[in-house]
Design an enzyme around this catalytic site. Structure first.
Site, PDB file in Angstrom:
ATOM      1  N   CYS A  96       1.019  -1.281  -0.112  1.00  0.00           N
ATOM      2  CA  CYS A  96      -0.358   0.148   0.058  1.00  0.00           C
ATOM      3  C   CYS A  96       0.544   1.169   0.602  1.00  0.00           C
ATOM      4  O   CYS A  96       1.568   0.997   0.958  1.00  0.00           O
ATOM      5  CB  CYS A  96      -0.736  -0.288   0.881  1.00  0.00           C
ATOM      6  SG  CYS A  96      -2.056   1.789   1.328  1.00  0.00           S
ATOM      7  N   HIS A 124       2.819  -7.805  14.030  1.00  0.00           N
ATOM      8  CA  HIS A 124       2.169  -7.640  12.856  1.00  0.00           C
ATOM      9  C   HIS A 124       3.354  -7.381  11.472  1.00  0.00           C
ATOM     10  O   HIS A 124       4.194  -7.178  11.454  1.00  0.00           O
ATOM     11  CB  HIS A 124       1.337  -6.346  12.770  1.00  0.00           C
ATOM     12  CG  HIS A 124       0.673  -5.926  11.815  1.00  0.00           C
ATOM     13  ND1 HIS A 124       0.797  -5.749  10.820  1.00  0.00           N
ATOM     14  CD2 HIS A 124      -1.197  -6.707  12.106  1.00  0.00           C
ATOM     15  CE1 HIS A 124      -0.849  -5.929   9.658  1.00  0.00           C
ATOM     16  NE2 HIS A 124      -1.066  -6.074  10.715  1.00  0.00           N
ATOM     17  N   GLU A 126       2.721  -6.038   9.287  1.00  0.00           N
ATOM     18  CA  GLU A 126       3.213  -4.428   8.830  1.00  0.00           C
ATOM     19  C   GLU A 126       4.926  -4.039   8.960  1.00  0.00           C
ATOM     20  O   GLU A 126       5.229  -2.987   9.154  1.00  0.00           O
ATOM     21  CB  GLU A 126       1.802  -3.271   8.780  1.00  0.00           C
ATOM     22  CG  GLU A 126       2.790  -2.680   8.405  1.00  0.00           C
ATOM     23  CD  GLU A 126       1.247  -0.893   8.588  1.00  0.00           C
ATOM     24  OE1 GLU A 126       0.738  -1.370   8.687  1.00  0.00           O
ATOM     25  OE2 GLU A 126       1.162   0.292   9.346  1.00  0.00           O
ATOM     26  N   SER A 264     -10.396  -6.094   4.515  1.00  0.00           N
ATOM     27  CA  SER A 264     -10.316  -7.367   3.821  1.00  0.00           C
ATOM     28  C   SER A 264     -11.508  -8.317   3.757  1.00  0.00           C
ATOM     29  O   SER A 264     -11.190  -9.200   2.950  1.00  0.00           O
ATOM     30  CB  SER A 264      -9.380  -8.368   4.242  1.00  0.00           C
ATOM     31  OG  SER A 264      -9.340  -8.560   6.130  1.00  0.00           O
TER      32      SER A 264
HETATM   33  S1  SF4 Z   1      -6.129   0.359   5.552  1.00  0.00           S
HETATM   34 FE1  SF4 Z   1      -3.669  -0.659   5.568  1.00  0.00          FE
HETATM   35  S2  SF4 Z   1      -3.940  -1.425   2.947  1.00  0.00           S
HETATM   36 FE2  SF4 Z   1      -5.711  -0.152   3.969  1.00  0.00          FE
HETATM   37  S3  SF4 Z   1      -5.444   1.523   2.582  1.00  0.00           S
HETATM   38 FE3  SF4 Z   1      -5.061   2.176   5.097  1.00  0.00          FE
HETATM   39  S4  SF4 Z   1      -2.317   1.682   4.669  1.00  0.00           S
HETATM   40 FE4  SF4 Z   1      -3.275   0.957   2.870  1.00  0.00          FE
END
Ligand code: SF4
Length: 281
Positions: A96, A124, A126, A264
């Site tokens: 992202c 996590h 990330e 998701s």
């Molecule tokens: S929730 Fe995470 S994947 Fe979704 S737009 Fe925000 S930063 Fe990007």
């Protein structure tokens, strides 16, 4: 019965982009995703059925035929990109852009000598990925207590970033602690507004309904967080992964039902839940 669906329910921009990237490359096999592309069993199963393999480690990858590896929206550390390409595989980067921005900040500020503080869950993916962009050892904290305990060189500026899904208020409180201790702090606003918007809307909605349904994978941390926020407002909040989870729930004709979903959760699953709830009228 009244059914109110949150406008922000379902895929955020980053997840949508990552899932589209996989489907766009479906004919470029061998094709792998580094970890499940999203925390949703139905989507992962569909991709597996179409011949896309989920890789759980780099050791596993090098035993497989050379192909393309999709990096999911959570992102990975720089060393993972290097390892993949050095071993003859190609990277397709679906990180992202909001997470990519954190990688750049951490990389730039660690290079100029700032102490890097990452606020978020150390387990996590990330956060594991963000760590991998710091040229010095970063500090990972997730509470005010952790911030109080850190004893760092007061003469070195701090660069503080947060996990994109971190709670905004808690992040401000943590930064306040560093400022009070007298550090020079480069404060980076890295919390994603998609999460904030989804959470605010869910809280607002759950206050005015009789039952609240939060749709998303049982392992999705953002769905679990959303569930908790709704549960705080509405006792009758339920975490639903598929419509099977709805079977034991009854809906009264005079009830108002609220529906939201994690980042998701695909639209078709949300739609199935809406249709099922309406069909019980
Ligand atoms: S929730 Fe995470 S994947 Fe979704 S737009 Fe925000 S930063 Fe990007």
């Amino acid at each position: 019965m009244k059914v109110l669906v949150a406008k922000s329910a379902g895929f955020c921009f980053g997840v949508d982009k990552a899932v589209k990237t996989v489907y766009d490359n479906i004919d470029n096999k061998p094709l792998y995703t580094y970890g499940p592309i999203i925390h949703n069993n139905q989507v992962v199963k569909d991709l597996e059925d179409k011949g896309i393999k989920v890789i759980n480690s780099l050791e596993e990858l090098i035993t497989l035929p050379k192909g393309k590896v999709i990096i999911r929206s959570h992102g990975v550390g720089q060393q993972v990109y290097n390892y993949i390409t050095e071993n003859g595989f190609e990277v397709i980067d679906a990180t992202c852009p909001f997470v990519k921005k954190i990688h750049r900040i951490v990389n730039d500020y660690s290079k100029i000598g700032d102490t890097i503080i990452i606020v978020g869950n150390p387990n996590h993916p990330e956060i594991i990925g963000i760590q991998g962009w710091s040229t010095s050892k970063p500090f990972i904290i997730q509470s005010k207590e952790d911030a109080e305990k850190l004893n760092l060189d007061i003469n070195t500026p701090l660069c503080v970033v947060a996990q994109t899904t971190f709670n905004n208020l808690k992040y401000k409180e943590i930064i306040e602690i560093f400022l009070k201790k007298g550090y020079y702090v480069n404060i980076k606003d890295t919390i994603c507004s998609a999460t904030k918007k989804r959470q605010e809307e869910a809280i607002h909605l759950s206050k005015k309904v009789d039952k609240m349904l939060v749709v998303g994978g049982k392992h999705s941390s953002n769905t679990k967080k959303l569930y908790q926020l709704c549960k705080n407002q509405c006792d009758n909040t339920y975490h639903i992964e598929t419509i099977e989870d709805l079977e034991l729930l009854g809906f009264g004709n005079n009830e108002t039902i609220g529906i939201t979903a994690g980042a998701s959760t695909p639209m078709n699953i949300i739609q199935e839940v809406i249709t099922h709830v309406r069909s019980t009228e």
